[in-house]
Design a protein around this motif. Structure first.
Motif, mmCIF file in Angstrom:
data_model
loop_
_atom_site.group_PDB
_atom_site.id
_atom_site.type_symbol
_atom_site.label_atom_id
_atom_site.label_comp_id
_atom_site.label_asym_id
_atom_site.label_seq_id
_atom_site.Cartn_x
_atom_site.Cartn_y
_atom_site.Cartn_z
ATOM 1 N N ALA A 136 -58.687 -19.216 -5.356
ATOM 2 C CA ALA A 136 -59.137 -18.285 -6.397
ATOM 3 C C ALA A 136 -58.179 -17.112 -6.536
ATOM 4 O O ALA A 136 -57.959 -16.613 -7.641
ATOM 5 C CB ALA A 136 -60.544 -17.792 -6.082
ATOM 6 N N LEU A 137 -57.600 -16.678 -5.423
ATOM 7 C CA LEU A 137 -56.612 -15.602 -5.499
ATOM 8 C C LEU A 137 -55.325 -16.071 -6.180
ATOM 9 O O LEU A 137 -54.634 -15.267 -6.827
ATOM 10 C CB LEU A 137 -56.303 -15.064 -4.102
ATOM 11 N N LEU A 138 -55.001 -17.345 -6.058
ATOM 12 C CA LEU A 138 -53.814 -17.897 -6.707
ATOM 13 C C LEU A 138 -54.048 -18.282 -8.166
ATOM 14 O O LEU A 138 -53.096 -18.528 -8.906
ATOM 15 C CB LEU A 138 -53.328 -19.133 -5.947
ATOM 16 N N TRP A 139 -55.317 -18.354 -8.583
ATOM 17 C CA TRP A 139 -55.646 -18.831 -9.924
ATOM 18 C C TRP A 139 -54.921 -18.084 -11.043
ATOM 19 O O TRP A 139 -54.401 -18.731 -11.964
ATOM 20 C CB TRP A 139 -57.152 -18.820 -10.148
ATOM 21 N N PRO A 140 -54.848 -16.739 -11.048
ATOM 22 C CA PRO A 140 -54.149 -16.074 -12.159
ATOM 23 C C PRO A 140 -52.688 -16.502 -12.284
ATOM 24 O O PRO A 140 -52.207 -16.745 -13.398
ATOM 25 C CB PRO A 140 -54.263 -14.584 -11.829
ATOM 26 N N TRP A 141 -51.989 -16.647 -11.167
ATOM 27 C CA TRP A 141 -50.584 -17.049 -11.228
ATOM 28 C C TRP A 141 -50.438 -18.497 -11.684
ATOM 29 O O TRP A 141 -49.543 -18.812 -12.465
ATOM 30 C CB TRP A 141 -49.905 -16.843 -9.877
ATOM 31 N N VAL A 142 -51.295 -19.361 -11.190
ATOM 32 C CA VAL A 142 -51.253 -20.761 -11.607
ATOM 33 C C VAL A 142 -51.563 -20.867 -13.094
ATOM 34 O O VAL A 142 -50.881 -21.569 -13.848
ATOM 35 C CB VAL A 142 -52.235 -21.612 -10.772
ATOM 36 N N SER A 143 -52.566 -20.135 -13.528
ATOM 37 C CA SER A 143 -52.973 -20.176 -14.931
ATOM 38 C C SER A 143 -51.872 -19.664 -15.851
ATOM 39 O O SER A 143 -51.545 -20.299 -16.858
ATOM 40 C CB SER A 143 -54.255 -19.355 -15.110
ATOM 41 N N PHE A 144 -51.279 -18.524 -15.512
ATOM 42 C CA PHE A 144 -50.210 -17.984 -16.342
ATOM 43 C C PHE A 144 -48.982 -18.892 -16.322
ATOM 44 O O PHE A 144 -48.333 -19.090 -17.344
ATOM 45 C CB PHE A 144 -49.833 -16.573 -15.900
ATOM 46 N N GLY A 145 -48.660 -19.445 -15.175
ATOM 47 C CA GLY A 145 -47.506 -20.338 -15.078
ATOM 48 C C GLY A 145 -47.693 -21.607 -15.891
ATOM 49 O O GLY A 145 -46.787 -22.022 -16.628
ATOM 50 N N LEU A 146 -48.858 -22.223 -15.784
ATOM 51 C CA LEU A 146 -49.102 -23.447 -16.537
ATOM 52 C C LEU A 146 -49.266 -23.172 -18.024
ATOM 53 O O LEU A 146 -48.914 -24.017 -18.856
ATOM 54 C CB LEU A 146 -50.314 -24.188 -15.977
ATOM 55 N N ARG A 147 -49.783 -22.019 -18.381
ATOM 56 C CA ARG A 147 -49.878 -21.646 -19.795
ATOM 57 C C ARG A 147 -48.471 -21.481 -20.383
ATOM 58 O O ARG A 147 -48.198 -21.940 -21.501
ATOM 59 C CB ARG A 147 -50.675 -20.361 -19.986
ATOM 60 N N GLY A 148 -47.586 -20.840 -19.638
ATOM 61 C CA GLY A 148 -46.207 -20.699 -20.099
ATOM 62 C C GLY A 148 -45.517 -22.052 -20.222
ATOM 63 O O GLY A 148 -44.773 -22.297 -21.175
ATOM 64 N N LEU A 149 -45.764 -22.939 -19.263
ATOM 65 C CA LEU A 149 -45.212 -24.288 -19.310
ATOM 66 C C LEU A 149 -45.738 -25.039 -20.534
ATOM 67 O O LEU A 149 -44.981 -25.726 -21.229
ATOM 68 C CB LEU A 149 -45.582 -25.029 -18.028
ATOM 69 N N SER A 150 -47.011 -24.874 -20.799
ATOM 70 C CA SER A 150 -47.636 -25.540 -21.936
ATOM 71 C C SER A 150 -47.044 -25.054 -23.256
ATOM 72 O O SER A 150 -46.813 -25.836 -24.180
ATOM 73 C CB SER A 150 -49.144 -25.300 -21.906
ATOM 74 N N ARG A 151 -46.803 -23.764 -23.357
ATOM 75 C CA ARG A 151 -46.230 -23.225 -24.590
ATOM 76 C C ARG A 151 -44.755 -23.588 -24.733
ATOM 77 O O ARG A 151 -44.297 -23.882 -25.838
ATOM 78 C CB ARG A 151 -46.393 -21.711 -24.618
ATOM 79 N N ARG A 152 -44.023 -23.556 -23.629
ATOM 80 C CA ARG A 152 -42.604 -23.848 -23.703
ATOM 81 C C ARG A 152 -42.338 -25.280 -24.108
ATOM 82 O O ARG A 152 -41.458 -25.570 -24.920
ATOM 83 C CB ARG A 152 -41.942 -23.569 -22.362
ATOM 84 N N TYR A 153 -43.082 -26.224 -23.537
ATOM 85 C CA TYR A 153 -42.878 -27.637 -23.844
ATOM 86 C C TYR A 153 -43.819 -28.148 -24.925
ATOM 87 O O TYR A 153 -43.849 -29.357 -25.192
ATOM 88 C CB TYR A 153 -43.019 -28.475 -22.561
ATOM 89 N N LYS A 154 -44.621 -27.263 -25.508
ATOM 90 C CA LYS A 154 -45.539 -27.626 -26.609
ATOM 91 C C LYS A 154 -46.413 -28.828 -26.256
ATOM 92 O O LYS A 154 -46.459 -29.817 -26.978
ATOM 93 C CB LYS A 154 -44.753 -27.873 -27.888
ATOM 94 N N ILE A 155 -47.057 -28.708 -25.110
ATOM 95 C CA ILE A 155 -47.936 -29.788 -24.638
ATOM 96 C C ILE A 155 -49.214 -29.738 -25.445
ATOM 97 O O ILE A 155 -49.859 -28.705 -25.573
ATOM 98 C CB ILE A 155 -48.236 -29.630 -23.132
ATOM 99 N N ASN A 156 -49.565 -30.866 -26.038
ATOM 100 C CA ASN A 156 -50.823 -30.925 -26.799
ATOM 101 C C ASN A 156 -51.543 -32.227 -26.541
ATOM 102 O O ASN A 156 -51.060 -33.145 -26.012
ATOM 103 C CB ASN A 156 -50.571 -30.747 -28.292
#
Length: 160
Positions: free
Chosen positions: A140-160
């Protein structure tokens, strides 16, 4: 006509592979504090793309984790399927929460999964303590970093 075909869905599977690899990396003196490395990206993708990552994905990843760890077949599959079920059930609400509330919800869901793991371990004859709940707190303490990192990955590679 717009294409409805998946774009860069392989990145989702790459994050799962990284989670599996991190799950087996040795932590010599702090093994009890190991975060739930596979559950975090699974929870993120189930929140963001419930049409792609569901309970079947969680079950297959759990079977892979069972084979990788050599545990009772279906043990981790049941745990990851429970996590995904709870995430999918609460998905509409959790997405609207601020990050600190999302972390609390993730901690409760992963804590319930760890309690299920404690119960399953007791059924198979392995004795553990309630310290097994520490990975839920660390995750749970790592969740914000994981969430922001995967969100950035999703936007960069346009994962849909």
């Amino acid at each position: 006509m717009a294409s409805t075909r998946s774009r860069n869905g392989w990145m989702i599977w790459l994050t799962f592979a990284i989670g599996l690899l991190l799950s087996v990396v040795p932590f010599p003196h702090v093994e009890i504090l190991r975060p739930m490395f596979l559950a975090l990206p699974l929870a993120y993708w189930a929140l963001e793309m419930p049409q792609k990552v569901g309970m079947l994905t969680a079950f297959c990843l759990g079977i892979a984790q069972d084979v990788l760890f050599g545990t009772l077949l279906g043990h981790n599959a049941l745990i990851l399927t429970l996590i995904t079920f709870l995430i999918l059930t609460l998905q509409q609400r959790v997405r609207m929460f601020p990050m600190w509330q999302q972390s609390l919800v993730i901690m409760v869901i992963l804590g319930l999964a760890q309690l299920l793991q404690l119960w399953l371990s007791a059924l198979t004859g392995n004795r553990q303590t309630l310290a097994v709940l520490l990975p839920a707190l660390i995750s749970a303490l790592l969740w914000p970093w994981v969430s922001f990192g995967l969100r950035g990955l999703s936007r960069r590679y346009k994962i849909n």
